[in-house]
Design an enzyme around this catalytic site. Sequence first.
Site, short mmCIF file in Angstrom:
data_model
loop_
_atom_site.label_atom_id
_atom_site.label_comp_id
_atom_site.label_asym_id
_atom_site.label_seq_id
_atom_site.Cartn_x
_atom_site.Cartn_y
_atom_site.Cartn_z
N GLY A 1 6.84 -5.49 5.53
CA GLY A 1 5.66 -5.06 6.27
C GLY A 1 4.99 -4.26 5.18
O GLY A 1 5.63 -3.40 4.62
N THR A 2 3.78 -4.53 4.84
CA THR A 2 3.35 -4.04 3.55
C THR A 2 1.85 -3.94 3.45
O THR A 2 1.13 -4.39 4.34
CB THR A 2 3.84 -5.03 2.46
OG1 THR A 2 3.63 -4.47 1.20
CG2 THR A 2 3.05 -6.33 2.52
#
Lengths: 232, 217
Positions: free
Chosen positions: B16-17
Amino acid sequence: MAAVYMSANRPENAFSTVDLVPEWAQEEVSTGTTIMAVEFDGGVVIGADSRTTTGAYIANRVTDKLTPIHDRIFCCRSGSAADTQAVADIVTYQLGFHSIELDEPPLVQTAANLFKQTCYRYREELMAGIIVAGWDKRRGGQVYTVPMGGMIVRQPVSVGGSGSSYIYGFMDSNYKPGMTKEECLHFCTQALALAMERDGSSGGVARLAAITEEGLERRVVLGNQLPKFSNA
Amino acid sequence: MEKRFMDSQIKGVSTGTTILAVTFNGGVIIGSDSRASIGGYYVSSKTINKLIQVHDRIFCCIAGSLADAQAVTKAAKFQISFHSIQMESPPLVKAAASVLKELCYNNKEELQAGFITAGWDRKKGPQVYTVALGGMLLSQPFTIGGSGSTYIYGYADAKYKPDMSKEECLQFATNALALAMGRDNVSGGVAHLVVITEEGVEHIVIPGDKLPKFHDE
């Protein structure tokens, strides 16, 4: 029965791998809209886009999502159009009655708490995200956000609706405490334009209103007059 | 605020970035956060480097399933260096991006990873390419990706200007990462930035407490 939402956008679950929970419980329902409100010294500025959708069809491209609750108190509606209209009507009645009993203009905090009471009590049935903003003599300009679920919190600036995700970064970097009314209006116009450009469920015209002790000033920024941020 | 954003329903460790790449006058900056998480509940790494060097002047950054991304970049790195040896010259950024695209497109059913490729080559100078989830390849002056990117679309649209200087571009990238990390709970840690120019490659790490702070309510 056609249910008219401010939008019902379901992101594709092509890669959904969790089968333990039924499909309908996994789906995210976006509330297609962008609404926002900003406090300044002496009042508040509120803004919204003007698109109401039934699925992919734009049922109303000139919606007014800025609803008066009392002379100096407004609410910005996002979520199911039916739900928010119903709740706003209820609160308008309750607040009007309360104000007559008090023989005084009502507090913004009172209006916001009335919204919260209804939204929290019926939170399973409702799909409503509301921002309450206005001016009163005790605390000046105030913005209270009542998102889905029914919590209430006062914030100097608040954004809501599906388009809001795209402008958190812009809001965080561009909001400064102590802005004037014109600066707030400019900030809101830009933020709404950015969100409307990225969110498919937001669009149309940008409706703005400035609420102060003196009264109410409404503005409409038409589509072709919105600031443009296109890149090559 | 009421929209719970869960764009990656990925089994196992995912990034998740927030990733981005921006061209400026003379080069390109590629940047990312450093958090790897499982389902958004557990941070499995606070200091992961998502900027993978696939050749001397070409980097790519990864989003999505970490396992998929690592497997794809490993294969891509090999193919690109082989291609470069055969051609007896540094590879084009477009070639590197195409290699990634082929892998993503041909294995689209199994894979769940997206990439941003950025670099410098002699033919076209600094370039940025996006390889999206299903294998689409797109060239853009700048691009943002990952779950945290939704929160900075407005900021990026408003603040990006073509032909920025290196300092302006660094400021833009740092601010964008800081803003996204401030709103996305699966992005965080430190900010990794790599500046790629004809002269070389410069890696900058900005720890969390040195990131720009914005008005916090």
